[in-house]
Enzyme design. Sequence first.
Site, mmCIF file in Angstrom:
data_model
loop_
_atom_site.group_PDB
_atom_site.id
_atom_site.type_symbol
_atom_site.label_atom_id
_atom_site.label_comp_id
_atom_site.label_asym_id
_atom_site.label_seq_id
_atom_site.Cartn_x
_atom_site.Cartn_y
_atom_site.Cartn_z
ATOM 1 N N THR A 22 38.736 41.216 35.591
ATOM 2 C CA THR A 22 37.541 41.430 36.418
ATOM 3 C C THR A 22 37.847 42.322 37.616
ATOM 4 O O THR A 22 38.917 42.213 38.208
ATOM 5 C CB THR A 22 37.007 40.075 36.921
ATOM 6 O OG1 THR A 22 36.714 39.248 35.789
ATOM 7 C CG2 THR A 22 35.743 40.230 37.759
ATOM 8 N N GLY A 61 42.989 34.359 39.161
ATOM 9 C CA GLY A 61 43.566 33.167 39.770
ATOM 10 C C GLY A 61 45.066 33.333 39.949
ATOM 11 O O GLY A 61 45.763 33.800 39.054
ATOM 12 N N GLU A 304 35.138 33.128 32.647
ATOM 13 C CA GLU A 304 35.356 33.244 31.189
ATOM 14 C C GLU A 304 34.081 33.622 30.471
ATOM 15 O O GLU A 304 33.868 33.268 29.310
ATOM 16 C CB GLU A 304 35.947 31.966 30.627
ATOM 17 C CG GLU A 304 36.920 32.237 29.477
ATOM 18 C CD GLU A 304 38.032 33.200 29.862
ATOM 19 O OE1 GLU A 304 38.766 32.907 30.820
ATOM 20 O OE2 GLU A 304 38.144 34.273 29.249
#
Length: 536
Positions: A22, A61, A304
């Site tokens: 992303t 993350g 996701e």
Amino acid sequence: EQQEKWVPRAVNMEIIGTYAQTELGHGTFLRGLETTATYDPNTEEFVLNSPTLTAYKWWPGGLAHTANHCVVVAQLHSKGVNHGVHPFIVQIRDEDTHMPLPGVKVGEIGPKLSFSTANNGFLGFDNFRVPRDSMLMKNAQVLKDGTYVKSRLSKLTYGTMVFIRVMIVTDMAYYLSVGATIAIRYSAVRHQSKPKENEPEPQILDYVTQQHKLFIALASSHAFRVTGQWLWTTFVRVNKALTSGNADTLPELHAVACCLKAVTTRDAASMVEACRMSCGGHGYMTSSYLPILYGITTAACTYEGENTVLLLQTARSLVKAWQKGSKGKPLSPTEAYLMDKSPVPKWENTLDGIIAGFRRVSAGKVQDCVSKIDKLVKMGTSYEDAWNQTSVRLVAASEAHSRAVILATFRAEVSRAAAALSPPLARVLHQLVHLYTVYWALERVGDLLLYTSIAERDVQELQQQYEDLLQKIRPNTVGLVDAFDLRDEILNSTLGAYDGRVYERLMEEALKSPLNAEPVNQSFHKYLKPFMQGKL
Ligand SMILES: CCCCCCCC/C=C\CCCCCC(=O)SCCNC(=O)CCNC(=O)[C@H](O)C(C)(C)COP(=O)(O)OP(=O)(O)OC[C@H]1O[C@@H](n2cnc3c(N)ncnc32)[C@H](O)[C@@H]1OP(=O)(O)O
Ligand SMILES: Cc1cc2nc3c(=O)[nH]c(=O)nc-3n(C[C@H](O)[C@H](O)[C@H](O)COP(=O)(O)OP(=O)(O)OC[C@H]3O[C@@H](n4cnc5c(N)ncnc54)[C@H](O)[C@@H]3O)c2cc1C
């Protein structure tokens, strides 16, 4: 070869990685990602670049200060041709000093709704060179001279996302078991109000409205665990076929993983929120763990694959299946019911009757979508615009399809397992299947009235069935959440601890606040007192 190089180091934690796909400007539309990886045949390297601010990776993350490597998804350029997005494994920090490598800009994206421990970060490249073997070449390759060798199936690049979506369904089962355990145990300890003057305040778990709020979360945890197991088995089978070069079953897996991820995360987030609200003020305490749990589950509606986008992916598959089936071609097992052209049967208030009803709703909605799209296109609207104008209905068709899959799987798997269970346990699990099925029939009664022969008296009877089930399940509720066997350290909740000492735990946690370190906080002397004396 690449797996031999990277996997052992990742397994023994020499490599701490993350998945950097992303970007600030794109999360959903992967073909619009802007990070570039341009092959230099002179040095046999790729040059990574973030040409714009919106090209910066944003969200991964662990990226901010934890990861020293990441899988970067970038537009692959070779010999002047853009071959689309491909994955690269890239070291971003020095393995000894942990300093960002020259040409790498990395940092923390800032506070979020929850997930505060996820260390989500941003990442930008400035002519950052990596060796050719950084490109993960399982599917497509770039040879030393820069020749691009196409993957046999371009969508295999997206395979990681299918895997995580499959896992998320089981994750939601777990999060719902946590929320249900906390809220149901608290509801057994909490006494409130005096509906009968001459009797003590009852447990709030005895209020039928409280049971209505909570038992569906308990039943959904089991429904999603069972569906997650079925989906995992399907994933393993499809992946095995892919390994031998057969991609025929991948489209069905992608479609069912998309809608199940979307529906289970949306249900989990809303049911965890219901668990929080069912605990009154104490459910709003961080020490109850319910606000944190809500933050975790609601994030799954976005990560996701944003839920609407995924439901539209499934809708794309359902519309294609309808068109295929209408030409007499065979459909995948999960979509075969779409071609059931038998007359709408007499409604039956049974599990099989309700499951068949949801399949009728899904097929009816898909047919309505196809008709609307066809009508718009015949009127001169482009297919893309016709799709967009029909998209609210397409999402609803996907949801109905997903519910039909969950209902059928939950019922079939519990029926199969029941034979090996003690009769009392089998009975309780069947009650949860029954409750889950009737709950959703009542939630979607409008659709059933539109697409099946259900009548008013059937709906009244279903409502009564539902209320009877709440009463039957009540005596086993605490036992059912105890059966999740979640340790207090895992629950991390003042309201859900096994010993039920809620009030003592709430006070113990409150007294840990630094603000209670002294009887008069410094804010009195700095602000309140001067203000009260007119000096501020
Ligand atoms: C190990 C345990 C893990 C458990 C997990 C617990 C979670 C722990 C906590 C936190 C972790 C958080 C992780 C979050 C990580 C991320 O968020 S990673 C980033 C995720 N991003 C996305 O999911 C992006 C979503 N967008 C897309 O997938 C695509 O852009 C799109 C599919 C929406 C559109 O792509 P596009 O190329 O435009 O495709 P279409 O034109 O719509 O369709 C083209 C055809 O390709 C087929 N297809 C699309 N995707 C897939 C796929 N994944 N697999 C197989 N096939 C796919 C699609 O069906 C079309 O086929 P047809 O042309 O035949 O219809
Ligand atoms: C907690 C968390 C952890 C994350 N971890 C990672 C990670 O580790 N690695 C990583 O790469 N990413 C990660 N992400 C990013 C995540 O994958 C993206 O946020 C997600 O894919 C959604 O993309 P987006 O943010 O660009 O939303 P957008 O796609 O911009 O969505 C915004 C709105 O636009 C709508 N929309 C977009 N496209 C369409 C369409 N075609 N049709 C109809 N509506 C549309 C959506 O439905 C939504 O309502 C994480 C995100 C979160 C919240």
